[in-house]
Enzyme design. Sequence first.
Site, PDB file in Angstrom:
ATOM      1  N   ASP A   1      27.094  12.363  23.606  1.00  0.00           N
ATOM      2  CA  ASP A   1      28.016  11.715  22.735  1.00  0.00           C
ATOM      3  C   ASP A   1      28.637  12.534  21.617  1.00  0.00           C
ATOM      4  O   ASP A   1      27.955  12.914  20.644  1.00  0.00           O
ATOM      5  CB  ASP A   1      27.592  10.510  22.286  1.00  0.00           C
ATOM      6  CG  ASP A   1      27.067   9.507  23.459  1.00  0.00           C
ATOM      7  OD1 ASP A   1      27.752   9.338  24.562  1.00  0.00           O
ATOM      8  OD2 ASP A   1      25.991   9.044  23.451  1.00  0.00           O
TER       9      ASP A   1
ATOM     10  N   THR B   1      30.474  16.711  36.011  1.00  0.00           N
ATOM     11  CA  THR B   1      30.393  15.280  36.097  1.00  0.00           C
ATOM     12  C   THR B   1      31.437  14.514  35.601  1.00  0.00           C
ATOM     13  O   THR B   1      32.455  15.089  35.120  1.00  0.00           O
ATOM     14  CB  THR B   1      29.112  15.040  34.776  1.00  0.00           C
ATOM     15  OG1 THR B   1      29.804  15.481  33.593  1.00  0.00           O
ATOM     16  CG2 THR B   1      27.970  15.881  35.091  1.00  0.00           C
TER      17      THR B   1
ATOM     18  N   LYS C   1      34.215  10.580  14.647  1.00  0.00           N
ATOM     19  CA  LYS C   1      34.408  10.204  13.182  1.00  0.00           C
ATOM     20  C   LYS C   1      33.741  11.126  12.206  1.00  0.00           C
ATOM     21  O   LYS C   1      32.513  11.020  12.408  1.00  0.00           O
ATOM     22  CB  LYS C   1      34.409   8.868  12.911  1.00  0.00           C
ATOM     23  CG  LYS C   1      35.494   8.346  13.573  1.00  0.00           C
ATOM     24  CD  LYS C   1      35.346   6.639  13.218  1.00  0.00           C
ATOM     25  CE  LYS C   1      36.455   5.889  14.048  1.00  0.00           C
ATOM     26  NZ  LYS C   1      36.156   4.611  14.406  1.00  0.00           N
TER      27      LYS C   1
ATOM     28  N   GLU D   1      32.578  15.515  32.064  1.00  0.00           N
ATOM     29  CA  GLU D   1      33.395  16.830  31.936  1.00  0.00           C
ATOM     30  C   GLU D   1      34.696  16.555  32.590  1.00  0.00           C
ATOM     31  O   GLU D   1      35.627  17.072  32.127  1.00  0.00           O
ATOM     32  CB  GLU D   1      32.661  17.942  32.688  1.00  0.00           C
ATOM     33  CG  GLU D   1      33.338  19.334  32.762  1.00  0.00           C
ATOM     34  CD  GLU D   1      32.657  20.331  33.229  1.00  0.00           C
ATOM     35  OE1 GLU D   1      31.626  20.402  33.875  1.00  0.00           O
ATOM     36  OE2 GLU D   1      33.236  21.564  33.249  1.00  0.00           O
TER      37      GLU D   1
HETATM   38  C1  LIG Z   1      28.604  11.231  26.962  1.00  0.00           C
HETATM   39  S1  LIG Z   1      27.396  10.805  28.270  1.00  0.00           S
HETATM   40  C2  LIG Z   1      27.038  12.322  28.941  1.00  0.00           C
HETATM   41  C3  LIG Z   1      26.188  12.073  30.383  1.00  0.00           C
HETATM   42  C4  LIG Z   1      26.006  13.258  31.037  1.00  0.00           C
HETATM   43  N1  LIG Z   1      25.273  14.292  30.510  1.00  0.00           N
HETATM   44  C5  LIG Z   1      27.346  13.955  31.947  1.00  0.00           C
HETATM   45  O1  LIG Z   1      27.686  15.045  31.497  1.00  0.00           O
HETATM   46  O2  LIG Z   1      28.006  13.091  32.359  1.00  0.00           O
HETATM   47  C6  LIG Z   1      26.125  11.075  26.907  1.00  0.00           C
HETATM   48  C7  LIG Z   1      24.666  10.262  27.424  1.00  0.00           C
HETATM   49  O3  LIG Z   1      23.566  10.389  26.461  1.00  0.00           O
HETATM   50  C8  LIG Z   1      22.888   9.313  26.377  1.00  0.00           C
HETATM   51  N2  LIG Z   1      22.316   9.529  25.050  1.00  0.00           N
HETATM   52  C9  LIG Z   1      22.725   9.400  23.858  1.00  0.00           C
HETATM   53  N3  LIG Z   1      21.807   9.773  22.857  1.00  0.00           N
HETATM   54  C10 LIG Z   1      20.634   9.741  23.691  1.00  0.00           C
HETATM   55  C11 LIG Z   1      19.275   9.914  23.111  1.00  0.00           C
HETATM   56  N4  LIG Z   1      18.806  10.068  21.959  1.00  0.00           N
HETATM   57  N5  LIG Z   1      18.172  10.046  24.089  1.00  0.00           N
HETATM   58  C12 LIG Z   1      18.659   9.943  25.385  1.00  0.00           C
HETATM   59  N6  LIG Z   1      19.817   9.886  25.879  1.00  0.00           N
HETATM   60  C13 LIG Z   1      20.913   9.691  25.104  1.00  0.00           C
HETATM   61  C14 LIG Z   1      24.129   8.147  26.349  1.00  0.00           C
HETATM   62  O4  LIG Z   1      23.418   6.991  26.815  1.00  0.00           O
HETATM   63  C15 LIG Z   1      24.941   8.821  27.507  1.00  0.00           C
HETATM   64  O5  LIG Z   1      24.381   8.313  28.932  1.00  0.00           O
END
Ligand SMILES: C[S@@+](CC[C@H](N)C(=O)[O-])C[C@H]1O[C@@H](n2cnc3c(N)ncnc32)[C@H](O)[C@@H]1O
Length: 317
Positions: free
Chosen positions: A153, A267, A157, A270
């Site tokens: 993520d 993914t 901001k 991406e």
């Molecule tokens: C933007 S998505 C990317 C998903 C995947 N890696 C992809 O490339 O499609 C980020 C994911 O990280 C998870 N996430 C965020 N912080 C995390 C944490 N501290 N521990 C485990 N998962 C986390 C979120 O729930 C979300 O599913």
Amino acid sequence: MPQNHPARSHAIHSRVRSFSRAGGRLTDGQARALAEHGGRYIVSVPRADAIRTVAGSFRLDPEAVFGHPGQLRPLVVEVGSGGGEAILAHAAANPGVDHLAVEVWETAIAKIVRETAKRGLHNVRVVPADAAQLFATALPVASVSEVWVFFPDPWRKPRHRKRRLVSAGFADSVARVLRPGGAWRLATDWADYAWQMRDVLEAVSALPVGMEPDMTEPYFRYDDAGARPELGADSAVEGSLGNGPDPGSPAGARGGWSERFTGRVMTRFEDKGVQAGRVIRDLCAVRTDMPWRPELREPLLQALQREGVEWNARDGA
Ligand SMILES: C[S@@+](CC[C@H](N)C(=O)[O-])C[C@H]1O[C@@H](n2cnc3c(N)ncnc32)[C@H](O)[C@@H]1O
């Protein structure tokens, strides 16, 4: 080795979360998948207090989790697997490699469980936990062949940047759990986060365990940046987080981006970045110290050979 590396604590004190939601409304199919297959594929995590926290006393034993006690196998741990596209594809292509998907979001957890069961993969488990806590205390030292953080993520901001997962503290934890020779692979479509990742990887070189940004891949120097606009060279100066123009290391070996990791499939996240015209950047750091070579690395490689696992020693041992 650079001095003044600040002592950092792995203790779970003030908690900054890199995620905003852990719940989410499940579809009927997802709820069914959790009910039917959750027991097999989800690792049960004792909580500290809140949802997705990890009890400080919890120790995750990968060999027990994958049902092969006493048998050392390569282990990939993906942080924030989302829908699981990357880890599921890799697990299907590498049956001798164990895969842990660490996720906080219930809907994503259910999706991965459903797909794992549908594809009949025996080498995937889902850990419903905040990776920051899991890596700090629960995963054993030197237990992981590869750590993946793909498209975390972005927390765009400025006031939210402190919530980004890839930080100095998290790097400490990654260094702690990587096996000698193990790799930390990252990718992002946010230029500013890419520069933050680069700075974090540069700093891990100073950790006592010894991590180096991957020098075997064709890194580019910042003064060569003009030659590699497709790698984001155009944002080289303005993106460098407060450090000013960065000339790269004198040897030209540190810093910069890695080649796209061939084991990383496209993914949804991406694809969104690509569609929006953003540059995708890969980074990689390798744990380079080998103090455990005789005790850990050789038996590991022998075990892999016995298993007939094809696993490049540099990439996975
Ligand atoms: C933007 S998505 C990317 C998903 C995947 N890696 C992809 O490339 O499609 C980020 C994911 O990280 C998870 N996430 C965020 N912080 C995390 C944490 N501290 N521990 C485990 N998962 C986390 C979120 O729930 C979300 O599913």
